[in-house]
Design an enzyme around this catalytic site. Structure first.
Site, PDB file in Angstrom:
ATOM      1  N   SER A 146       0.833  -1.202   0.000  1.00 49.36           N
ATOM      2  CA  SER A 146       0.000   0.000   0.000  1.00 49.36           C
ATOM      3  C   SER A 146       0.863   1.244   0.000  1.00 49.36           C
ATOM      4  O   SER A 146       1.978   1.244   0.540  1.00 49.36           O
ATOM      5  CB  SER A 146      -0.862  -0.014   1.258  1.00 49.36           C
ATOM      6  OG  SER A 146      -1.451   1.249   1.465  1.00 49.36           O
ATOM      7  N   TYR A 159      -1.867  -1.208  10.944  1.00 53.80           N
ATOM      8  CA  TYR A 159      -2.130  -1.690   9.579  1.00 53.80           C
ATOM      9  C   TYR A 159      -0.924  -1.403   8.680  1.00 53.80           C
ATOM     10  O   TYR A 159      -0.400  -2.299   8.008  1.00 53.80           O
ATOM     11  CB  TYR A 159      -3.394  -1.030   9.004  1.00 53.80           C
ATOM     12  CG  TYR A 159      -3.544  -1.255   7.518  1.00 53.80           C
ATOM     13  CD1 TYR A 159      -3.847  -2.520   7.018  1.00 53.80           C
ATOM     14  CD2 TYR A 159      -3.347  -0.216   6.601  1.00 53.80           C
ATOM     15  CE1 TYR A 159      -3.957  -2.739   5.644  1.00 53.80           C
ATOM     16  CE2 TYR A 159      -3.453  -0.430   5.243  1.00 53.80           C
ATOM     17  CZ  TYR A 159      -3.749  -1.693   4.765  1.00 53.80           C
ATOM     18  OH  TYR A 159      -3.847  -1.903   3.415  1.00 53.80           O
ATOM     19  N   LYS A 174       2.076  -3.936   6.782  1.00 54.18           N
ATOM     20  CA  LYS A 174       2.512  -3.943   5.374  1.00 54.18           C
ATOM     21  C   LYS A 174       4.029  -3.762   5.282  1.00 54.18           C
ATOM     22  O   LYS A 174       4.695  -4.432   4.480  1.00 54.18           O
ATOM     23  CB  LYS A 174       1.791  -2.838   4.589  1.00 54.18           C
ATOM     24  CG  LYS A 174       0.289  -3.033   4.443  1.00 54.18           C
ATOM     25  CD  LYS A 174      -0.055  -4.256   3.598  1.00 54.18           C
ATOM     26  CE  LYS A 174      -1.546  -4.434   3.388  1.00 54.18           C
ATOM     27  NZ  LYS A 174      -1.887  -5.741   2.797  1.00 54.18           N
TER      28      LYS A 174
END
Ligand code: NAD
Ligand code: UDP
Length: 341
Positions: free
Chosen positions: A128, A152, A156
């Site tokens: 992302s 989050y 990643k």
């Protein structure tokens, strides 16, 4: 390797996964979806069949189930894995960090171990633009520094690093790390699209739910950002462009030989919240009442991609414009006011 070997698509019943199944089928690949349905409905795959005439292979299960993975890899012998499965709500990740590290980091580790044991070393990973944190400048190139401001995003970052370590330890791995900017829109059929649970966190589904009358008004998070109109600027990419980016990455991965590559999947265009509202009102013919409120914690002013590496390496670029994005999102919302339910 024969063309009948499937592509394993973890999280393939979800928003980006279901659109990628359509693009894979259209390119002649056979998707095999593994999904635990924690944030999706299997109806999305019935819709993929209505669009393409082909039913994707389907396994209901969890990527953290090592025994299931071993059996699936042995039985179906996939050529590659496209790994979408994971949790993605930033706010929830702050409240429940362990669920995010377990599902995203733990789940990916178990998947990679199962692949290693099966001798399958081709993987495309959903990263992302959040890994760029608050970028010093835009557009953002892949070599910009990475950082995380929430669990989050950190999940990643960690997975990107795990993949890097793995490829160094065993150079036979072929790894694509795809950094998505803001995926929006829907398949032009209106049959598949984004179906968030509860009140949407993201701008585009919030706008369409206001327009369809499910929500009263949009809250614009901050009118005092250092941007041309004071509202936040993002790189909104049509989900079908993103899906086709995966097909391009898969072709490159299977042809180019061993190694790892990292590419931005974005349009290279920055669009403000107010520009998005205007584009949506223009294409849908519906008003989107809004009011400007406080900035949202953790937000940044502006974020858009330098898409040059994807163009050079993958011969892929986003081609659907903002009006197409809005028209397709609206078609999906109108035809499915309650999503797949
Ligand atoms: P989504 O929630 O619609 O899809 C994820 C799918 O994974 C869901 O169908 C869910 O049921 C499944 N899943 C979750 N945990 C699982 C597990 N342990 N085992 C099996 N299946 C599991 O989300 P999406 O928007 O399609 O995102 C796909 C991927 O892209 C995610 O990894 C996400 O972090 C990443 N990504 C999304 C965005 C975005 O804005 N949508 C941006 C950048 C990156
Ligand atoms: N945004 C907004 N109101 C909303 C949701 C989002 O003003 O209800 C803004 C947000 O501040 C950001 C942009 O829209 O500038 C995109 O937000 P989104 O959550 O969709 O994606 P993000 O880039 O934060 O991952």
């Amino acid at each position: 390797m024969s063309m009948t070997q499937p592509i394993l698509v973890t999280g393939g019943a979800g928003y980006i996964g279901s659109h990628t199944c359509v693009a894979l089928i259209e390119a002649g690949y056979a998707p095999l979806v593994l999904d635990n349905l924690c944030n999706s409905s299997v109806e999305s795959l019935a819709r993929v069949q209505r669009i393409t005439g082909v039913r994707p292979g389907w396994i209901e299960g969890d990527i953290r189930d090592a025994a299931l993975l071993e059996q699936v890899l042995a039985e179906h012998r996939p050529r590659a894995v496209i790994h979408f499965a994971g949790l993605k709500a930033v706010g929830e990740s702050v409240q429940e960090p362990l669920a995010y590290y377990d599902n995203n980091v733990g789940g990916t580790t178990i998947l990679l171990q199962a692949m290693q044991r099966a001798g399958l070393r081709n993987i495309i990973f959903s990263s992302s633009a959040t890994v760029y944190g608050d970028p010093a400048t835009v557009p953002i190139r892949e070599d910009f520094p990475r950082s995380a401001t929430n669990p989050y995003g950190r999940s990643k970052l960690i997975i990107e690093d795990i993949l890097d370590d793995l490829q160094r330890a065993d150079p036979a791995w072929r790894i694509a790390r795809l950094r998505y900017f803001n995926p929006v829109g829907a398949h032009p059929s209106g049959l598949i699209g984004e179906d968030p649970r509860g009140i949407p966190n993201n701008l585009m589904p919030y706008i369409t739910q206001v327009a369809v009358g499910r929500l009263p008004a949009l809250q614009v998070f901050g009118g005092d950002w250092p941007t041309p109109d004071g509202t936040g600027v993002r790189d909104y990419i049509h989900v079908m462009d993103l899906a086709e980016g995966h097909v391009a990455a898969l072709a490159y991965l299977l042809e180019a030989g061993a190694g790892m590559f990292t590419v931005n999947l974005g349009t290279g265009q920055g669009v403000s919240v107010l520009q998005m509202v205007q584009a949506f009102e223009r294409t849908s013919g519906h008003q989107v009442p809004y009011r400007v409120v406080e900035r949202r914690a953790g937000d940044i002013a502006a974020c858009w991609a330098d898409p040059a590496r994807a163009r050079r390496l993958l011969h892929w670029q986003a081609r659907r414009d903002l009006d197409t994005i809005c028209a397709d999102a609206w078609r999906w919302q109108q035809a499915n006011p309650r999503g797949y339910a």
